[in-house]
Scaffold this motif. Structure first.
Motif, PDB file in Angstrom:
ATOM      1  N   LYS A  98       0.829  -1.207   0.000  1.00  0.00           N
ATOM      2  CA  LYS A  98       0.000   0.000   0.000  1.00  0.00           C
ATOM      3  C   LYS A  98       0.867   1.263   0.000  1.00  0.00           C
ATOM      4  O   LYS A  98       0.557   2.248  -0.672  1.00  0.00           O
ATOM      5  CB  LYS A  98      -0.929  -0.005   1.217  1.00  0.00           C
ATOM      6  N   PHE A  99       1.976   1.220   0.726  1.00  0.00           N
ATOM      7  CA  PHE A  99       2.913   2.346   0.751  1.00  0.00           C
ATOM      8  C   PHE A  99       3.435   2.643  -0.656  1.00  0.00           C
ATOM      9  O   PHE A  99       3.485   3.796  -1.096  1.00  0.00           O
ATOM     10  CB  PHE A  99       4.072   2.015   1.692  1.00  0.00           C
ATOM     11  N   LEU A 100       3.814   1.606  -1.368  1.00  0.00           N
ATOM     12  CA  LEU A 100       4.335   1.777  -2.717  1.00  0.00           C
ATOM     13  C   LEU A 100       3.288   2.360  -3.658  1.00  0.00           C
ATOM     14  O   LEU A 100       3.576   3.271  -4.447  1.00  0.00           O
ATOM     15  CB  LEU A 100       4.830   0.429  -3.252  1.00  0.00           C
ATOM     16  N   PRO A 106       2.396   7.651  -7.126  1.00  0.00           N
ATOM     17  CA  PRO A 106       1.790   8.951  -7.476  1.00  0.00           C
ATOM     18  C   PRO A 106       2.780  10.106  -7.387  1.00  0.00           C
ATOM     19  O   PRO A 106       2.768  11.009  -8.228  1.00  0.00           O
ATOM     20  CB  PRO A 106       0.665   9.097  -6.447  1.00  0.00           C
ATOM     21  N   LEU A 107       3.660  10.076  -6.368  1.00  0.00           N
ATOM     22  CA  LEU A 107       4.605  11.178  -6.203  1.00  0.00           C
ATOM     23  C   LEU A 107       5.656  11.176  -7.312  1.00  0.00           C
ATOM     24  O   LEU A 107       6.057  12.243  -7.794  1.00  0.00           O
ATOM     25  CB  LEU A 107       5.286  11.081  -4.838  1.00  0.00           C
ATOM     26  N   LEU A 108       6.086  10.007  -7.743  1.00  0.00           N
ATOM     27  CA  LEU A 108       7.034   9.956  -8.854  1.00  0.00           C
ATOM     28  C   LEU A 108       6.426  10.562 -10.115  1.00  0.00           C
ATOM     29  O   LEU A 108       7.115  11.235 -10.887  1.00  0.00           O
ATOM     30  CB  LEU A 108       7.479   8.519  -9.120  1.00  0.00           C
ATOM     31  N   GLY A 109       5.138  10.347 -10.331  1.00  0.00           N
ATOM     32  CA  GLY A 109       4.461  10.958 -11.472  1.00  0.00           C
ATOM     33  C   GLY A 109       4.545  12.476 -11.424  1.00  0.00           C
ATOM     34  O   GLY A 109       4.767  13.135 -12.454  1.00  0.00           O
ATOM     35  N   PHE A 126       9.933  12.943  -2.646  1.00  0.00           N
ATOM     36  CA  PHE A 126      10.237  11.597  -3.125  1.00  0.00           C
ATOM     37  C   PHE A 126      11.561  11.107  -2.543  1.00  0.00           C
ATOM     38  O   PHE A 126      11.714   9.921  -2.226  1.00  0.00           O
ATOM     39  CB  PHE A 126      10.296  11.576  -4.652  1.00  0.00           C
ATOM     40  N   GLY A 127      12.493  12.014  -2.380  1.00  0.00           N
ATOM     41  CA  GLY A 127      13.749  11.657  -1.730  1.00  0.00           C
ATOM     42  C   GLY A 127      13.517  11.147  -0.317  1.00  0.00           C
ATOM     43  O   GLY A 127      14.199  10.223   0.144  1.00  0.00           O
ATOM     44  N   GLY A 128      12.539  11.726   0.367  1.00  0.00           N
ATOM     45  CA  GLY A 128      12.179  11.257   1.705  1.00  0.00           C
ATOM     46  C   GLY A 128      11.637   9.841   1.689  1.00  0.00           C
ATOM     47  O   GLY A 128      11.928   9.038   2.586  1.00  0.00           O
ATOM     48  N   LEU A 129      10.851   9.518   0.659  1.00  0.00           N
ATOM     49  CA  LEU A 129      10.315   8.158   0.529  1.00  0.00           C
ATOM     50  C   LEU A 129      11.437   7.164   0.228  1.00  0.00           C
ATOM     51  O   LEU A 129      11.447   6.043   0.762  1.00  0.00           O
ATOM     52  CB  LEU A 129       9.259   8.106  -0.578  1.00  0.00           C
ATOM     53  N   VAL A 153       6.255  -8.419  -5.265  1.00  0.00           N
ATOM     54  CA  VAL A 153       5.502  -8.366  -6.530  1.00  0.00           C
ATOM     55  C   VAL A 153       4.974  -6.946  -6.735  1.00  0.00           C
ATOM     56  O   VAL A 153       5.054  -6.379  -7.830  1.00  0.00           O
ATOM     57  CB  VAL A 153       4.348  -9.390  -6.522  1.00  0.00           C
ATOM     58  N   ALA A 154       4.455  -6.343  -5.652  1.00  0.00           N
ATOM     59  CA  ALA A 154       3.962  -4.965  -5.735  1.00  0.00           C
ATOM     60  C   ALA A 154       5.081  -3.989  -6.059  1.00  0.00           C
ATOM     61  O   ALA A 154       4.850  -2.935  -6.658  1.00  0.00           O
ATOM     62  CB  ALA A 154       3.298  -4.570  -4.412  1.00  0.00           C
ATOM     63  N   ALA A 155       6.307  -4.342  -5.678  1.00  0.00           N
ATOM     64  CA  ALA A 155       7.447  -3.437  -5.848  1.00  0.00           C
ATOM     65  C   ALA A 155       8.081  -3.509  -7.231  1.00  0.00           C
ATOM     66  O   ALA A 155       9.125  -2.899  -7.459  1.00  0.00           O
ATOM     67  CB  ALA A 155       8.498  -3.749  -4.783  1.00  0.00           C
TER      68      ALA A 155
END
Length: 217
Positions: A98-100, A106-109, A126-129, A153-155
């Motif tokens: 769920k975190f990913l 969304p933030l990478l977008g 995003f750097g924080g993530l 798999v989600a990653a």
């Protein structure tokens, strides 16, 4: 005979998650490539709320959202488990999935497609993530110890598509100097033999996304 169809998109990490789960379980299925610019009536009927892939159709019944589908596959079909057996480990796997999906993607977008101040702010966030993920992989290979499973798999997006998008866009966000544990995890992930067979061609994906970034908006 089990009737399983997958509505997908060849360059979508979300579609590939579902294909991965089906292959882990050894399930025969019919793959149907859809066109998001000209969505099929089957897609619109099967996923009328979000109108997007992937959609799994099992015995005529549609299931939507990639990780919901992966859980459904894991619970419905015999074969190797994708979610951990231990309830705590299962909860941790779901948390990171769920975190990913809720935070990282969304933030990478926004980083890649945002403009000016918004893009810069998103890049910092995003750097924080990435720092969170870097800390998470300090003492382990995968999200749940040394066991490759549901969260991994989600990653697939962060491990594989993310690096391709960095190269295609020219925006470098993850370096081994700043995020050594994350980058080591990414390398380990991509180079595992049981992972390689489930990933699409890097060169083909890179060419696709380079053309996307080079196209005038």
């Amino acid at each position: 005979m089990v009737d399983v169809k997958l509505l997908g998109l060849w360059y979508s990490p979300f579609s590939h998650r579902v294909e991965w789960a089906l292959k882990i379980k050894g399930i025969e299925y019919e793959y149907i490539e859809d066109d998001l610019h000209n969505k099929s009536s089957l897609l619109l009927e099967s996923n009328p709320i979000h109108k997007k892939v992937p959609v799994l159709i099992h015995n005529g019944k549609p299931i939507c959202e990639s990780m919901v589908i992966v859980e459904y596959i894991d619970e419905t079909f015999e074969g190797p488990s994708i979610l951990p057996k231990d309830p705590y480990d299962r909860a941790i796997a779901r948390f990171w999935a769920k975190f990913l999906d809720d935070k990282c993607i969304p933030l990478l977008g926004k980083v890649l497609f945002g403009k000016g101040e918004e893009a810069e702010k998103s890049k910092e966030e995003f750097g924080g993530l990435l720092k969170i993920l870097d800390n998470e992989f300090k003492d382990k290979k995968f999200f749940v110890g040394d066991n490759f499973g549901f969260a991994d798999v989600a990653a697939n997006f962060m491990a594989f598509w993310f690096g391709i998008l960095e190269e295609a866009s020219g925006v470098v966000l993850a370096t081994s100097e700043k995020f050594p544990n994350f980058c080591a995890w990414r390398d380990e992930y991509i180079n595992r033999s049981q992972v390689k067979e489930y990933l699409p061609s890097r060169d083909v994906l890179l060419a696709h996304f380079q053309s996307r970034f080079q196209s005038p908006i």
